[in-house]
Design a protein around this motif. Structure first.
Motif, PDB file in Angstrom:
ATOM      1  N   TYR A   1       0.783  -1.240   0.000  1.00 25.37           N
ATOM      2  CA  TYR A   1       0.000   0.000   0.000  1.00 25.37           C
ATOM      3  C   TYR A   1       0.813   1.288   0.000  1.00 25.37           C
ATOM      4  O   TYR A   1       0.333   2.302  -0.500  1.00 25.37           O
ATOM      5  CB  TYR A   1      -0.972   0.013   1.186  1.00 25.37           C
TER       6      TYR A   1
ATOM      7  N   THR B   1     -12.823  -5.727 -14.288  1.00 24.65           N
ATOM      8  CA  THR B   1     -11.427  -5.524 -13.877  1.00 24.65           C
ATOM      9  C   THR B   1     -10.447  -6.093 -14.884  1.00 24.65           C
ATOM     10  O   THR B   1      -9.422  -5.471 -15.152  1.00 24.65           O
ATOM     11  CB  THR B   1     -11.099  -6.220 -12.549  1.00 24.65           C
TER      12      THR B   1
ATOM     13  N   MET C   1      -8.609   5.828  -9.004  1.00 24.26           N
ATOM     14  CA  MET C   1      -8.920   4.416  -9.164  1.00 24.26           C
ATOM     15  C   MET C   1      -8.812   3.682  -7.826  1.00 24.26           C
ATOM     16  O   MET C   1      -9.631   2.820  -7.509  1.00 24.26           O
ATOM     17  CB  MET C   1      -7.955   3.799 -10.172  1.00 24.26           C
TER      18      MET C   1
ATOM     19  N   MET D   1      -9.456  -9.581   1.889  1.00 22.57           N
ATOM     20  CA  MET D   1      -9.816  -8.605   0.864  1.00 22.57           C
ATOM     21  C   MET D   1      -8.813  -7.465   0.819  1.00 22.57           C
ATOM     22  O   MET D   1      -8.465  -6.973  -0.254  1.00 22.57           O
ATOM     23  CB  MET D   1     -11.219  -8.036   1.131  1.00 22.57           C
ATOM     24  N   VAL D   2      -8.333  -7.050   2.018  1.00 20.94           N
ATOM     25  CA  VAL D   2      -7.362  -5.963   2.072  1.00 20.94           C
ATOM     26  C   VAL D   2      -6.094  -6.350   1.303  1.00 20.94           C
ATOM     27  O   VAL D   2      -5.492  -5.531   0.620  1.00 20.94           O
ATOM     28  CB  VAL D   2      -7.030  -5.610   3.532  1.00 20.94           C
ATOM     29  N   PHE D   3      -5.721  -7.628   1.382  1.00 25.29           N
ATOM     30  CA  PHE D   3      -4.500  -8.061   0.703  1.00 25.29           C
ATOM     31  C   PHE D   3      -4.685  -8.233  -0.803  1.00 25.29           C
ATOM     32  O   PHE D   3      -3.742  -8.082  -1.562  1.00 25.29           O
ATOM     33  CB  PHE D   3      -3.987  -9.372   1.310  1.00 25.29           C
TER      34      PHE D   3
ATOM     35  N   LEU E   1      -7.025  -6.586  -2.602  1.00 23.89           N
ATOM     36  CA  LEU E   1      -7.607  -5.377  -3.201  1.00 23.89           C
ATOM     37  C   LEU E   1      -6.710  -4.713  -4.269  1.00 23.89           C
ATOM     38  O   LEU E   1      -7.217  -4.318  -5.309  1.00 23.89           O
ATOM     39  CB  LEU E   1      -7.953  -4.389  -2.089  1.00 23.89           C
ATOM     40  N   PRO E   2      -5.385  -4.620  -4.032  1.00 30.56           N
ATOM     41  CA  PRO E   2      -4.555  -3.960  -5.057  1.00 30.56           C
ATOM     42  C   PRO E   2      -4.676  -4.612  -6.432  1.00 30.56           C
ATOM     43  O   PRO E   2      -4.505  -3.957  -7.457  1.00 30.56           O
ATOM     44  CB  PRO E   2      -3.135  -4.126  -4.511  1.00 30.56           C
ATOM     45  N   MET E   3      -4.996  -5.896  -6.455  1.00 29.63           N
ATOM     46  CA  MET E   3      -5.167  -6.627  -7.695  1.00 29.63           C
ATOM     47  C   MET E   3      -6.193  -5.966  -8.623  1.00 29.63           C
ATOM     48  O   MET E   3      -6.138  -6.129  -9.829  1.00 29.63           O
ATOM     49  CB  MET E   3      -5.674  -8.006  -7.280  1.00 29.63           C
ATOM     50  N   TRP E   4      -7.130  -5.219  -8.047  1.00 32.08           N
ATOM     51  CA  TRP E   4      -8.217  -4.624  -8.834  1.00 32.08           C
ATOM     52  C   TRP E   4      -7.830  -3.283  -9.434  1.00 32.08           C
ATOM     53  O   TRP E   4      -8.575  -2.715 -10.200  1.00 32.08           O
ATOM     54  CB  TRP E   4      -9.475  -4.448  -7.970  1.00 32.08           C
ATOM     55  N   ILE E   5      -6.665  -2.750  -9.029  1.00 30.10           N
ATOM     56  CA  ILE E   5      -6.224  -1.474  -9.604  1.00 30.10           C
ATOM     57  C   ILE E   5      -5.351  -1.779 -10.820  1.00 30.10           C
ATOM     58  O   ILE E   5      -4.553  -2.707 -10.784  1.00 30.10           O
ATOM     59  CB  ILE E   5      -5.423  -0.662  -8.562  1.00 30.10           C
TER      60      ILE E   5
ATOM     61  N   PRO F   1      -0.680 -10.558  -4.688  1.00 27.93           N
ATOM     62  CA  PRO F   1      -2.069 -10.915  -4.333  1.00 27.93           C
ATOM     63  C   PRO F   1      -2.540 -12.208  -4.983  1.00 27.93           C
ATOM     64  O   PRO F   1      -3.290 -12.971  -4.385  1.00 27.93           O
ATOM     65  CB  PRO F   1      -2.882  -9.729  -4.855  1.00 27.93           C
TER      66      PRO F   1
END
Lengths: 265, 262
Positions: A18, A195, A241, B98-100, B102-106, B144
Motif C-alpha cells: 500500500y 477488472t 482508481m 480482501m485488504v491483501f 484489493l490492489p489486484m483490482w487497480i 495478491p
C-alpha cells in the motif's frame, strides 16, 4: 511473542502493497513533479485529468470498452454455464477444458494468437473495434463461467422442477427460479470481467485501433514520453482508481456481511 | 411450438461455438503459422532455430531465472501471510484477505508507476539495477495472486490435524513440513501457476523499469512490431507447450492425491 511476529509480517507486507499507492496519492495533491520534493498543495493534477481531452477520451474509451466486454461476457458465460451444467458429462468436460485455456494461458499468447487468426488470416479491420471486443470477451468469459458454475452446483434443483410442475414454462422457470439463485455468481463474474478488461494491456496492444488507447497502453506510452503534466495527472488517476476500488470492495463486503447476518438471524 | 422444444442444454451452444472459434481456432492457427515458413511451406526451421540460436536461448534462460526468482519470493512472502490470516488470531479473516487482494483490482500499469516513482527516489537511477527492479515490480504486481489460492487452501485445512501433530510431540517446523505444507500443495500449485507464466511473459514491467533485456513475452512483442508472424507464432507455440506440460504435470500430482484420499 508469537503474536508480535504475526503482526510484524502482516504489517510489513501490507506496507509493501500500500505505501507506494498512498505516497503517490499524497503527492498527486501537490504541485510537485517528483516524489520527495514537497511543494504547495494543489489540485492541478485533478484539473488536468478531468479537462485534458486526450485523457478524458482515454478514460471514457477504457470504461466503455470494459462495460461492453463485461456485458457480452456475462451473457455468454452465464448461458454457457447453465447450459453446460445440464449437458451430458462429455460435453460439459469439453467446455470446461476449452474454458480453462484463456485462464491458464499467458495474456501475451492469447492476444497474439487471436491477432494472428483475426487480423493476419481473416484480414479483419482493427478500426471496427470488433476484434478488440471479441478478444477481450474471449479472455473474460471463462472467468464469468467459473464464477457462475459453483452457484449452480449449490442451487436446489427441486425448485426448478417444482416451478415446472406448477405449470411454469422452462424459459420463465429459468428467469424466475434459476437466475435469482445464481445472481451472486453473475455479479462477481461481471465485476471480474470489468477488472480484467480495465487491467488488460496485451490483448489491447495487439487488437486495438491505432488511434484508440486504454489506460494500460496509455500509461505505458506516457512513461516513455517526457510530458510532466500528463505524468502527474496519471498520479491523480491512480488515486481516483484506488479510492473507487476501495469504495466498491468495502460496499460489496458490507452488503455481503449484512446478508450473512440476516441469514443467521 | 418454440417453447416446447426449448431445452436448458441449448444455452451452452453459443458459448461452445465462441470457444471453438476464438479460443481453439487461434491456437491451431498459431501452431500452423509457427510450423510454416513465410511462403506457407511446412517446416520446423523456426522451431529448431529457437533452440539453436544463442540469443533466443539466452532469452528463455533469462525469463526462466526471473520467473523462478519472482515465484520463490512471492511464495516466501505470501505463505506466512496466508497462514497467519487463515489460522492466526485475526477475527474477520475474509475481510482481512480482501485488504491483501484489493490492489489486484487497480490497473497494474498504474500500480507499477507508483512503485517506480518510489524506487526512483530510493535508487536515483533505475537503470543501474534492472534485474532487481524487475523482480521487485513483478513481486509487487503478482503477490495478491499468490496469497489468494494459498489462503483458500489453508482455510480448508483442518486445524485438528495441526493439533494432532503437536500432541504427538512434533515441533512447529516438523508439523509445518510434514502436515501443513503437504496439505496445502494444491494451493501452492495454483499460486505458482498464477505467477510463474506472467513472470515469464509480462514484458511491460521490464519496459517500465527500463530493463532492456528480453523475456519470452518481449520476443512476441518485437516480432509483432516487425510483422514476423511465423517467428512470433513459434514463440507462442513454445509457451503453449510449456503451459501444456505444466498443466498435465500438476494435474497428475493433484489427481494422485485425490486417488489416495479415495
Amino acid at each position: 511473542m508469537k503474536k508480535y511476529g504475526q503482526h510484524i509480517i502482516i504489517w510489513l507486507v501490507l506496507a509493501f502493497l500500500y505505501l507506494p499507492i498512498l505516497i503517490l496519492t499524497f503527492y498527486s495533491f501537490t504541485g510537485s513533479a517528483m516524489i520527495g520534493s514537497v511543494r504547495e498543495f494543489s489540485v492541478k493534477n485533478y484539473v488536468t485529468l478531468f479537462t485534458e481531452p486526450e485523457l478524458l477520451e482515454m478514460m471514457f474509451g477504457t470504461l466503455s470498452l470494459a462495460i461492453i466486454v463485461a456485458v457480452v461476457s456475462v451473457l455468454l458465460g452465464t448461458a454457457g454455464a447453465v447450459g453446460a451444467f445440464y449437458s451430458r458429462k462429455g460435453i460439459r468436460r469439453t467446455i470446461e477444458i476449452f474454458n480453462e485455456v484463456p485462464v491458464v494461458n499467458a495474456d501475451v499468447v492469447t492476444g497474439f494468437s487471436i491477432c494472428i487468426f483475426m487480423i493476419v488470416l481473416l484480414h479483419m479491420d482493427k478500426d471496427t473495434y470488433i476484434p478488440l471486443v471479441i478478444a477481450q470477451t474471449a479472455l473474460c468469459t471463462p472467468f464469468v463461467y467459473l464464477c457462475v458454475m459453483p452457484r449452480l452446483k449449490m442451487m436446489d434443483n427441486s425448485l426448478y422442477e417444482a416451478a415446472l410442475d406448477l405449470g411454469c414454462d422452462p424459459v420463465h422457470a429459468l428467469k424466475k427460479v434459476v437466475i435469482p439463485q445464481i445472481m451472486p455468481g453473475i455479479v462477481s463474474g461481471f465485476m471480474t470481467a470489468v477488472t480484467l478488461s480495465l487491467d488488460d494491456y496485451f490483448i489491447a496492444t495487439y487488437l486495438k485501433p491505432a488511434t484508440f488507447d486504454t489506460i494500460s497502453t496509455y500509461v505505458v506510452n506516457a512513461t516513455r514520453g517526457a510530458q510532466t503534466d500528463i505524468k502527474t495527472a496519471l498520479w491523480a488517476l491512480s488515486a481516483v482508481m484506488f479510492v473507487a476500488v476501495v469504495a466498491v470492495v468495502a460496499g460489496a463486503n458490507i452488503r455481503a456481511g449484512k446478508e450473512e447476518g440476516s441469514v443467521r438471524v | 411450438m418454440n417453447k416446447v422444444t426449448f431445452d436448458r442444454k441449448q444455452l451452452a451452444v453459443p458459448y461452445f461455438i465462441y470457444l471453438v472459434l476464438f479460443v481453439v481456432m487461434p491456437l491451431l492457427v498459431v501452431l500452423y503459422y509457427g510450423f510454416t515458413d513465410a511462403e506457407g511451406h511446412l517446416s520446423c526451421r523456426n522451431f529448431a532455430e529457437f533452440f539453436t540460436n544463442g540469443k533466443t536461448m539466452g532469452t528463455l534462460v533469462y525469463s526462466l531465472v526471473i520467473a523462478v526468482v519472482v515465484t520463490a519470493i512471492c511464495l516466501l512472502l505470501a505463505y506466512p501471510v496466508a497462514y497467519i490470516l487463515a489460522k492466526g488470531s485475526y477475527a474477520r479473516k475474509h475481510a482481512f484477505l480482501m485488504v491483501f487482494v484489493l490492489p489486484m483490482w487497480i490497473n497494474f500499469t498504474l500500480r507499477i508507476t507508483a512503485l517506480k516513482e518510489i524506487l526512483t527516489v530510493l535508487e536515483g537511477n533505475l537503470a543501474y539495477h534492472p534485474f532487481m527492479n524487475t523482480v521487485i515490480c513483478m513481486v509487487y504486481d503478482f503477490l495478491p495472486f499468490m496469497i489468494m489460492p494459498l489462503f483458500n487452501a489453508l482455510t480448508k485445512l483442518d486445524k485438528s490435524m495441526i493439533e494432532a501433530g503437536h500432541d504427538l510431540g512434533a515441533t512447529f517446523p516438523q508439523v509445518l513440513l510434514k502436515v501443513i505444507l503437504p496439505l496445502s500443495v494444491p494451493g501452492i500449485i495454483s499460486g505458482v501457476t498464477m505467477v510463474f507464466l506472467p513472470a515469464m511473459t509480462n514484458y511491460v514491467v521490464l519496459d517500465m523499469v527500463y530493463n532492456s533485456t528480453y523475456i519470452m513475452g518481449s520476443l512476441i512483442g518485437s516480432y509483432f512490431n516487425s510483422y514476423d508472424w511465423n517467428n512470433g507464432s513459434i514463440i507462442s507455440a513454445i509457451l503453449l507447450m510449456l503451459i501444456g506440460f505444466f498443466t498435465v504435470f500438476t494435474d497428475k500430482v493433484i489427481l494422485g492425491k485425490e486417488e489416495e484420499r479415495i
